[in-house]
Design a protein around this motif. Structure first.
Motif, PDB file in Angstrom:
ATOM      1  N   ARG A  63       0.832  -1.208   0.000  1.00 27.39           N
ATOM      2  CA  ARG A  63       0.000   0.000   0.000  1.00 27.39           C
ATOM      3  C   ARG A  63       0.862   1.252   0.000  1.00 27.39           C
ATOM      4  NH1 ARG A  63      -3.023   2.212   5.028  1.00 27.39           N
ATOM      5  NH2 ARG A  63      -1.850   0.536   6.017  1.00 27.39           N
ATOM      6  N   TYR A  64       2.018   1.162   0.643  1.00 24.15           N
ATOM      7  CA  TYR A  64       2.936   2.304   0.731  1.00 24.15           C
ATOM      8  C   TYR A  64       4.265   1.954   0.086  1.00 24.15           C
ATOM      9  CZ  TYR A  64       0.134   4.466   4.542  1.00 24.15           C
ATOM     10  OH  TYR A  64      -0.839   5.057   5.298  1.00 24.15           O
ATOM     11  N   HIS A  65       4.749   2.837  -0.773  1.00 22.36           N
ATOM     12  CA  HIS A  65       6.094   2.689  -1.312  1.00 22.36           C
ATOM     13  C   HIS A  65       7.092   3.102  -0.229  1.00 22.36           C
ATOM     14  CE1 HIS A  65       9.637   3.413  -3.832  1.00 22.36           C
ATOM     15  NE2 HIS A  65       9.044   2.660  -4.753  1.00 22.36           N
ATOM     16  N   PRO A  66       8.205   2.376  -0.051  1.00 25.76           N
ATOM     17  CA  PRO A  66       9.126   2.705   1.042  1.00 25.76           C
ATOM     18  C   PRO A  66       9.729   4.099   0.944  1.00 25.76           C
ATOM     19  CG  PRO A  66      10.100   1.092  -0.460  1.00 25.76           C
ATOM     20  CD  PRO A  66       8.647   1.183  -0.799  1.00 25.76           C
ATOM     21  N   ALA A  67       9.919   4.615  -0.268  1.00 22.22           N
ATOM     22  CA  ALA A  67      10.464   5.966  -0.398  1.00 22.22           C
ATOM     23  C   ALA A  67       9.488   7.004   0.132  1.00 22.22           C
ATOM     24  CB  ALA A  67      10.812   6.262  -1.856  1.00 22.22           C
ATOM     25  N   ILE A  68       8.189   6.775  -0.046  1.00 23.91           N
ATOM     26  CA  ILE A  68       7.179   7.704   0.458  1.00 23.91           C
ATOM     27  C   ILE A  68       7.145   7.678   1.979  1.00 23.91           C
ATOM     28  CG2 ILE A  68       4.715   8.234   0.495  1.00 23.91           C
ATOM     29  CD1 ILE A  68       6.158   8.952  -2.118  1.00 23.91           C
ATOM     30  N   GLN A 116      10.118   9.463   3.284  1.00 26.13           N
ATOM     31  CA  GLN A 116       9.927  10.910   3.183  1.00 26.13           C
ATOM     32  C   GLN A 116       9.005  11.411   4.289  1.00 26.13           C
ATOM     33  OE1 GLN A 116       7.654  12.346  -0.164  1.00 26.13           O
ATOM     34  NE2 GLN A 116       8.844  14.234  -0.295  1.00 26.13           N
ATOM     35  N   ALA A 117       7.906  10.697   4.529  1.00 32.29           N
ATOM     36  CA  ALA A 117       6.971  11.095   5.578  1.00 32.29           C
ATOM     37  C   ALA A 117       7.639  11.058   6.949  1.00 32.29           C
ATOM     38  CB  ALA A 117       5.754  10.169   5.562  1.00 32.29           C
ATOM     39  N   GLY A 118       8.370   9.983   7.230  1.00 31.12           N
ATOM     40  CA  GLY A 118       9.044   9.861   8.516  1.00 31.12           C
ATOM     41  C   GLY A 118      10.131  10.899   8.694  1.00 31.12           C
ATOM     42  N   ALA A 119      10.882  11.158   7.640  1.00 33.98           N
ATOM     43  CA  ALA A 119      11.950  12.154   7.715  1.00 33.98           C
ATOM     44  C   ALA A 119      11.383  13.544   7.985  1.00 33.98           C
ATOM     45  CB  ALA A 119      12.763  12.143   6.422  1.00 33.98           C
ATOM     46  N   THR A 120      10.270  13.868   7.366  1.00 34.46           N
ATOM     47  CA  THR A 120       9.652  15.179   7.557  1.00 34.46           C
ATOM     48  C   THR A 120       9.200  15.365   9.004  1.00 34.46           C
ATOM     49  OG1 THR A 120       8.953  15.323   5.251  1.00 34.46           O
ATOM     50  CG2 THR A 120       7.750  16.671   6.833  1.00 34.46           C
ATOM     51  N   LEU A 121       8.514  14.361   9.561  1.00 38.34           N
ATOM     52  CA  LEU A 121       8.083  14.468  10.962  1.00 38.34           C
ATOM     53  C   LEU A 121       9.283  14.545  11.901  1.00 38.34           C
ATOM     54  CD1 LEU A 121       5.058  11.986  11.075  1.00 38.34           C
ATOM     55  CD2 LEU A 121       4.980  14.494  11.155  1.00 38.34           C
ATOM     56  N   GLN A 152      19.018   3.701   3.544  1.00 41.53           N
ATOM     57  CA  GLN A 152      19.867   4.378   2.560  1.00 41.53           C
ATOM     58  C   GLN A 152      19.360   5.790   2.285  1.00 41.53           C
ATOM     59  OE1 GLN A 152      20.948   1.850  -0.985  1.00 41.53           O
ATOM     60  NE2 GLN A 152      19.860   0.269   0.180  1.00 41.53           N
ATOM     61  N   LEU A 153      18.057   5.947   2.184  1.00 38.49           N
ATOM     62  CA  LEU A 153      17.482   7.276   1.949  1.00 38.49           C
ATOM     63  C   LEU A 153      17.744   8.200   3.130  1.00 38.49           C
ATOM     64  CD1 LEU A 153      14.106   6.207   0.310  1.00 38.49           C
ATOM     65  CD2 LEU A 153      15.963   7.443  -0.815  1.00 38.49           C
ATOM     66  N   PHE A 154      17.583   7.695   4.348  1.00 36.87           N
ATOM     67  CA  PHE A 154      17.864   8.516   5.531  1.00 36.87           C
ATOM     68  C   PHE A 154      19.332   8.944   5.570  1.00 36.87           C
ATOM     69  CE2 PHE A 154      14.248   6.141   7.875  1.00 36.87           C
ATOM     70  CZ  PHE A 154      13.331   7.104   7.506  1.00 36.87           C
ATOM     71  N   ALA A 155      20.200   8.127   4.981  1.00 37.16           N
ATOM     72  CA  ALA A 155      21.632   8.452   4.949  1.00 37.16           C
ATOM     73  C   ALA A 155      21.992   9.440   3.845  1.00 37.16           C
ATOM     74  CB  ALA A 155      22.447   7.175   4.779  1.00 37.16           C
ATOM     75  N   GLY A 156      21.023   9.848   3.037  1.00 39.65           N
ATOM     76  CA  GLY A 156      21.268  10.829   1.985  1.00 39.65           C
ATOM     77  C   GLY A 156      21.654  10.240   0.645  1.00 39.65           C
ATOM     78  N   GLU A 157      21.567   8.937   0.523  1.00 40.97           N
ATOM     79  CA  GLU A 157      21.953   8.291  -0.728  1.00 40.97           C
ATOM     80  C   GLU A 157      20.850   8.427  -1.778  1.00 40.97           C
ATOM     81  OE1 GLU A 157      23.208   4.270  -0.088  1.00 40.97           O
ATOM     82  OE2 GLU A 157      24.177   4.764   1.820  1.00 40.97           O
ATOM     83  N   THR A 158      21.253   8.369  -3.028  1.00 44.54           N
ATOM     84  CA  THR A 158      20.304   8.231  -4.140  1.00 44.54           C
ATOM     85  C   THR A 158      20.123   6.733  -4.396  1.00 44.54           C
ATOM     86  OG1 THR A 158      20.965  10.331  -5.127  1.00 44.54           O
ATOM     87  CG2 THR A 158      19.840   8.746  -6.558  1.00 44.54           C
ATOM     88  N   VAL A 159      18.881   6.274  -4.323  1.00 41.69           N
ATOM     89  CA  VAL A 159      18.627   4.842  -4.278  1.00 41.69           C
ATOM     90  C   VAL A 159      17.916   4.368  -5.542  1.00 41.69           C
ATOM     91  CG1 VAL A 159      17.496   2.970  -3.009  1.00 41.69           C
ATOM     92  CG2 VAL A 159      18.472   4.920  -1.769  1.00 41.69           C
ATOM     93  N   THR A 160      18.499   3.365  -6.170  1.00 44.42           N
ATOM     94  CA  THR A 160      17.834   2.588  -7.209  1.00 44.42           C
ATOM     95  C   THR A 160      17.839   1.136  -6.745  1.00 44.42           C
ATOM     96  OG1 THR A 160      18.426   4.079  -9.009  1.00 44.42           O
ATOM     97  CG2 THR A 160      17.916   1.807  -9.595  1.00 44.42           C
ATOM     98  N   HIS A 161      16.692   0.512  -6.813  1.00 40.99           N
ATOM     99  CA  HIS A 161      16.571  -0.849  -6.291  1.00 40.99           C
ATOM    100  C   HIS A 161      15.560  -1.610  -7.133  1.00 40.99           C
ATOM    101  CE1 HIS A 161      16.368  -4.032  -3.199  1.00 40.99           C
ATOM    102  NE2 HIS A 161      15.079  -4.078  -3.494  1.00 40.99           N
ATOM    103  N   LYS A 174      15.855  10.154  -3.820  1.00 42.20           N
ATOM    104  CA  LYS A 174      16.709  10.833  -2.851  1.00 42.20           C
ATOM    105  C   LYS A 174      15.836  11.703  -1.960  1.00 42.20           C
ATOM    106  CE  LYS A 174      20.583  14.051  -2.358  1.00 42.20           C
ATOM    107  NZ  LYS A 174      21.646  14.824  -3.056  1.00 42.20           N
ATOM    108  N   LEU A 175      16.108  11.688  -0.661  1.00 45.30           N
ATOM    109  CA  LEU A 175      15.398  12.558   0.271  1.00 45.30           C
ATOM    110  C   LEU A 175      16.135  13.890   0.368  1.00 45.30           C
ATOM    111  CD1 LEU A 175      14.408  10.271   3.289  1.00 45.30           C
ATOM    112  CD2 LEU A 175      13.000  11.003   1.358  1.00 45.30           C
ATOM    113  N   TRP A 176      15.468  14.942  -0.028  1.00 45.95           N
ATOM    114  CA  TRP A 176      16.105  16.256  -0.002  1.00 45.95           C
ATOM    115  C   TRP A 176      15.929  16.941   1.347  1.00 45.95           C
ATOM    116  CZ3 TRP A 176      19.349  17.779  -3.764  1.00 45.95           C
ATOM    117  CH2 TRP A 176      19.328  17.024  -4.948  1.00 45.95           C
ATOM    118  N   THR A 177      14.927  16.551   2.099  1.00 44.37           N
ATOM    119  CA  THR A 177      14.745  17.061   3.463  1.00 44.37           C
ATOM    120  C   THR A 177      14.929  15.906   4.426  1.00 44.37           C
ATOM    121  OG1 THR A 177      13.216  18.805   2.784  1.00 44.37           O
ATOM    122  CG2 THR A 177      13.132  18.105   5.095  1.00 44.37           C
TER     123      THR A 177
END
Length: 321
Positions: A76-81, A84-89, A135-144, A154-157
């Protein structure tokens, strides 16, 4: 002394009322809070299912409590989304937000129309999601490319410290696996022997020294019959062990399955009493197992009497343990 948290059940209470409830909970002396993240309730009698992530922003702003959410990335949820939601909070409310990640239930995930995988595949998918999110929390650009697909994300925030990823488990086998990747463990109330096995398995799998939390379903009312009736009316659709609870898809399926649940059966999965002192004893015994946090879920839809009574007559005793 473990922290004593309040569990907010989106399946049972509308978001506006639940926001008021968590504010009351902080005022009553609860130390923390967590919430569910469902697309549908477990029963038509429960009748709600607000969007947890909208509510979490409001709840974190309205209180000073740390918050967690139970989430299942992968279908139901893509891990990148979710990352992003967790990083923002976590960026807006530093040190106050964590996620408990699990492999999900068909009741929520079937809405995508994708096939519901077997448990081993769901666990493998969750493992991939955890790797992607870290990997996203670490600032990496992720392709999987695997059980989930990610293209140059990539998470910009990002927060200075990423949210903790807590593993959700209800069996020793899953708990041992979770110990290898999670920042902590959360499980649900079961007989003490079963909980000890889950704790030991988590620690043996790599969770030694990491926090462990327990979500406890309970029903309180001013008299014994009302407490039992509340548990039966609201929670009899939630008494089924895996794989039944994992694989049923619609609220009406759970309602049909629960037709033969008896009132007396509710004691197997819900702590039921009209005596606050009884809850002090029961919850104190759970604390004695070594849990770092107890998250209390009153299974009734009316939350304020539970919050008021526990704030006055239960929490002060537990905090002296």
């Amino acid at each position: 002394m473990p922290i004593i948290g309040y569990h907010a059940s989106h399946e049972q209470v509308d978001p506006a009322s639940l926001l008021k409830a968590v504010v009351w909970a902080e005022q009553a002396g609860f130390d923390a809070a967590m919430c569910s993240d469902h697309f549908a309730p477990w029963s038509e009698r429960q009748g709600q299912s607000g969007f947890a992530w909208s509510w979490l922003g409001a709840a974190l702003q309205a209180t000073s409590l740390p918050f967690g959410v139970v989430n299942a990335p992968g279908q139901r949820y893509h891990p990148a989304i979710i990352a992003q939601a967790g990083a923002t909070l976590a960026q807006m409310f530093p040190g106050r937000f964590w996620m408990a990640l699990g492999s999900g239930e068909a009741a929520n995930e079937h809405i995508t129309g994708d096939r519901w995988p077997e448990k081993a595949v769901r666990n493998a998918r969750l493992g991939e999601c955890v790797d992607v999110m870290r990997q996203l929390f670490a600032g990496e650009t992720v392709t999987h490319h695997g059980l989930v697909t990610v293209d140059r994300a990539k998470l910009w925030t990002r927060p200075e410290e990423p949210p903790k990823l807590i593993g959700a488990a209800v069996s020793p086998k899953t708990a041992q696996w979770v110990g290898g990747w999670a920042d902590g463990l959360i499980t649900i109330n079961q007989p003490h022997d079963a909980l000890k096995q889950i704790i030991d398995a988590f620690r043996a799998g790599g969770g030694e020294g990491k926090p462990i939390y327990l979500q406890i379903h309970l029903s309180y009312a001013a008299d014994a019959e009302a407490a039992l009736e509340t548990a039966f009316e609201q929670w009899r659709s939630n008494v089924f062990s895996p794989p039944v609870c994992w694989d049923l898809e619609l609220p009406e399926h759970f309602d049909e399955a629960s037709k033969f649940v008896r009132r007396e059966d509710m004691h197997d999965s819900v702590l039921i009493s009209h005596e606050p002192s009884r809850f002090v004893d029961l919850l104190g015994a759970f604390a004695g197992l070594g849990f770092d946090g107890l998250y209390l879920h009153h299974v009734g839809q009316e939350q304020q009497p539970f919050i008021d009574v526990f704030g006055e007559r239960v929490l002060p005793h537990l905090k002296r343990i």
